[in-house]
Design an enzyme around this catalytic site. Structure first.
Site, mmCIF file in Angstrom:
data_model
loop_
_atom_site.group_PDB
_atom_site.id
_atom_site.type_symbol
_atom_site.label_atom_id
_atom_site.label_comp_id
_atom_site.label_asym_id
_atom_site.label_seq_id
_atom_site.Cartn_x
_atom_site.Cartn_y
_atom_site.Cartn_z
ATOM 1 N N ASP A 181 8.715 21.987 -38.543
ATOM 2 C CA ASP A 181 9.049 20.631 -38.999
ATOM 3 C C ASP A 181 10.560 20.411 -38.960
ATOM 4 O O ASP A 181 11.304 21.136 -39.606
ATOM 5 C CB ASP A 181 8.546 20.396 -40.427
ATOM 6 C CG ASP A 181 7.039 20.259 -40.508
ATOM 7 O OD1 ASP A 181 6.406 20.195 -39.442
ATOM 8 O OD2 ASP A 181 6.509 20.202 -41.631
ATOM 9 N N GLU A 266 -4.126 20.164 -42.315
ATOM 10 C CA GLU A 266 -5.161 21.181 -42.182
ATOM 11 C C GLU A 266 -5.993 21.317 -43.452
ATOM 12 O O GLU A 266 -5.494 21.135 -44.561
ATOM 13 C CB GLU A 266 -4.511 22.532 -41.846
ATOM 14 C CG GLU A 266 -3.763 22.508 -40.527
ATOM 15 C CD GLU A 266 -2.837 23.684 -40.309
ATOM 16 O OE1 GLU A 266 -2.510 23.960 -39.143
ATOM 17 O OE2 GLU A 266 -2.431 24.322 -41.307
ATOM 18 N N THR A 422 -6.235 26.316 -34.458
ATOM 19 C CA THR A 422 -4.886 26.554 -33.934
ATOM 20 C C THR A 422 -4.733 27.980 -33.397
ATOM 21 O O THR A 422 -5.679 28.748 -33.341
ATOM 22 C CB THR A 422 -3.828 26.297 -35.023
ATOM 23 O OG1 THR A 422 -4.069 27.184 -36.123
ATOM 24 C CG2 THR A 422 -3.903 24.867 -35.529
ATOM 25 N N GLU A 460 -5.413 23.966 -30.529
ATOM 26 C CA GLU A 460 -3.986 23.746 -30.284
ATOM 27 C C GLU A 460 -3.278 25.092 -30.214
ATOM 28 O O GLU A 460 -3.765 26.090 -30.742
ATOM 29 C CB GLU A 460 -3.347 22.935 -31.424
ATOM 30 C CG GLU A 460 -3.952 21.588 -31.685
ATOM 31 C CD GLU A 460 -3.350 20.925 -32.918
ATOM 32 O OE1 GLU A 460 -2.402 21.516 -33.518
ATOM 33 O OE2 GLU A 460 -3.815 19.839 -33.285
ATOM 34 N N LEU A 463 2.711 27.539 -31.793
ATOM 35 C CA LEU A 463 4.150 27.472 -31.553
ATOM 36 C C LEU A 463 4.391 26.990 -30.127
ATOM 37 O O LEU A 463 3.578 27.237 -29.229
ATOM 38 C CB LEU A 463 4.790 28.854 -31.739
ATOM 39 C CG LEU A 463 4.628 29.505 -33.118
ATOM 40 C CD1 LEU A 463 5.154 30.937 -33.092
ATOM 41 C CD2 LEU A 463 5.331 28.694 -34.199
#
Length: 590
Positions: A181, A266, A422, A460, A463
């Site tokens: 973020d 999430e 993820t 996804e 990183l």
């Protein structure tokens, strides 16, 4: 064809001479944040990426090769598309996550001209669509039920003009405080104001530290927000989105609605917040010490005939290792009746939280041609420890003899939901040995559980990565048993979202290999604008099925072996003669 390669060690790249034409390809440094102490492998990987990005066009037309070498110019969409219909059944659509601050905290589309150019580059590369956060903290910032969708309407219109589709995240969490973020968008100020007088609306750890990323699930049904409960707030927001975006929904621009169910969007507790000092691979902390969840636990313990049972006080702190705590240590509390009761209660609360909000989402988008989705976090550290400590603090009651993820998939099945997972890009060999990570086994377990519950699974990367090893791992997870040249593959993910759009991604060498990755995700087929051609039949959303009793959900905790995975993808972004060439180069340069 004669190919001469000149090396320039210590320079910014390698020079390639191809059919008498010499060009320079700038090397991109692979962003291998998770890899430590593997210098030789990284060097080899960079060589492979450079060669792959240059030679990928040899089997294609000169025009295709030229478009890969020069990616700074805007690419045109293909004027005609051709498919092998049998191979098209292996097609996995690929989306790209937009930057966190695409819509600013002032509700303005940031740098429209730059974004338009970037979107056209993605469209020219064959990308199917984009995903973005639709921030609650922006849209309802002025006051309760005062919605302003103007910034997002401008964004959706631009995406439509660029020929891409939209995956929209109902982002009820704060932006800032999580890994990656770089933008800060808090919850609406009027909600934070309520938190000033009643801080128990936020998740709380044992020491009393509050986390303002997301409202505690303890207030899901508490009318503390100007007469509304948290669930009612989420429901009203989604209904307003549908009403104000009805034209984009009807036109088919918006194809997915991912419902934010916790921090980072999430379905989990905020057990490992960087804002409170957590550092990988810390075990994290339980987040159930606000007064609402404490009261609920006390009530549950009394009902179970054990009023003496309390919330854990021996589970350590954010950066502890499991064996340093009484709760997660050998023969620890987590194995006792009291520990099992707590972990069951803690994880069941999360299941019910997701179930209740997804029921509201299903009602809000009833009849729309969209897929509902929910994201589950890839907490891979301590996965290979018997205690699975980091998963447990996040609310995933997953042990070697208990599946903590398949009940989530079963819950999603009643809402016709897609499970989005993820860390698709990660390999065990890239992780720190002391973290006992198992991302590959974790992905296998979660995806297998979803498929066994007959729901769609998507995913996804965790990183940002630009190297072929990461892309190949995503490709492997997308089709674990490879392509089927005669029709649909045995296993296939519903879609993959690449995180994230950036200047680094669009840098020449990085974008060249990314385009190869997109083509391989599409099973070497052209971009297909009609999802039905690759068996993605999006129908009007039906009303959720009846609520599944908790006993039936927990039947899914019985562990089963995951489906088998191939060792390597059969749709690699590099390989064959290129791999041989790279190995020879590496033997010279190492």
């Amino acid at each position: 064809m004669t190919t001469i390669i000149y090396s320039s060690i210590g320079g910014l790249g390698e020079k390639f001479r191809l059919q008498g034409e010499c060009f320079r390809l700038e090397m991109a440094s692979a962003n291998l944040e998770t890899t430590q102490g593997l210098l030789c492998q990284v060097k080899k990987q960079r060589l492979e990426d450079a060669v792959a990005s240059s030679f990928s066009g040899l089997a294609r037309s000169p025009h295709a090769l030229a478009s890969q070498i020069s990616t700074t110019q805007q690419e045109e969409a293909p004027t005609s598309l051709s498919y092998n219909e049998k191979m098209l059944a292996n097609y996995v659509p690929i989306y790209v996550m937009l930057p966190l601050g695409t819509i600013t905290s002032d509700n303005v589309l940031e740098d429209r001209d730059k974004l338009e150019k970037q979107l056209k580059e993605l469209q020219g590369a064959g990308v199917d669509g984009v995903m973005m956060d639709v921030w609650w903290g922006i849209v309802e910032s002025k006051g309760p039920k005062e919605y302003d969708w103007s910034g997002y309407r401008s964004l959706f219109q631009l995406i439509k003009e660029c020929g891409l589709r939209v995956q929209a995240i109902m982002s009820f969490h704060q932006c800032g405080g999580n890994v990656g973020d770089a933008v800060y968008i808090p919850l609406p100020q009027w909600v934070l104001d309520i938190g000033e007088s009643n801080p128990d609306i936020f998740y709380t750890n044992r020491k009393g530290n509050r986390n303002k990323e997301y409202l505690t699930l303890g207030v899901d049904n508490q009318p503390l927000f100007h007469g509304r409960t948290a669930v009612e707030i989420y429901s009203d927001y989604m209904k307003s989105f549908r009403d104000n975006m009805s034209d984009f929904l009807q036109s088919g621009l918006i194809i997915d609605i991912e419902v934010g169910l916790g921090p980072a969007g999430e379905l989990r507790y905020p057990s490992y917040p960087e804002s409170q000092g957590w550092v990988f691979p810390g075990i994290g902390e339980f987040q159930c010490y606000d007064k609402y969840l404490k009261a609920e636990f006390e009530k549950a313990a009394v009902s179970a005939g054990h009023p003496e049972w309390e919330l854990p006080d021996n589970a350590g702190e954010y950066n502890d290792k499991p064996e340093s705590t009484e709760f997660f240590g050998t023969n620890g509390t987590y194995l006792t009746d009291e520990g099992k009761f707590f972990l069951t209660w803690y994880s069941n609360k999360l299941l019910n939280h997701g179930d209740q909000i997804l029921d509201e989402a299903n009602n809000a988008f009833l009849g729309c041609k969209v897929e509902l989705a929910a994201k589950v976090s890839g907490i891979h550290w301590w996965y290979k420890a018997d205690n699975h400590a980091a998963e447990l603090t996040a609310g995933y009651y997953n042990l070697n003899d208990r599946d903590g993820y398949r009940p989530i998939a079963r819950m999603l099945s009643r809402h016709y939901g897609v499970l989005n997972f993820t860390c698709l890009e990660m390999r065990d060999s890239e992780q720190r040995a002391d973290a006992k990570s198992g991302p590959q086994e974790l992905v296998q377990q979660v995806l297998s559980g979803g498929w066994r519950e007959n729901i769609q699974v998507a995913g996804e990367n965790a990183l940002s990565r630009y190297d072929s090893a990461a892309y190949n791992q995503i490709l492997l997870n997308s089709r674990p048993n490879g392509v089927n040249k005669e029709g649909p593959p045995k296993l296939r993910m519903y879609g993959v979202t690449y995180l994230r759009l950036s200047d680094d991604l669009l840098q020449k060498a990085n974008f060249s290999i990314f385009k190869i990755f997109v083509k391989k995700m599409h099973a070497d087929q052209d971009y297909c604008p009609d999802p039905e051609k690759y068996n993605h039949h999006v129908v009007p959303l039906e009303r959720s099925k009846p609520k599944i009793p908790i006993e039936e959900l927990l039947e899914a905790t019985k562990p089963e072996d995951p489906f088998p995975w191939n060792k390597e993808t059969d749709m690699s972004v590099g390989g064959g003669l290129i791999a041989i060439l790279v190995n020879k180069l590496f033997s010279i340069f190492k």
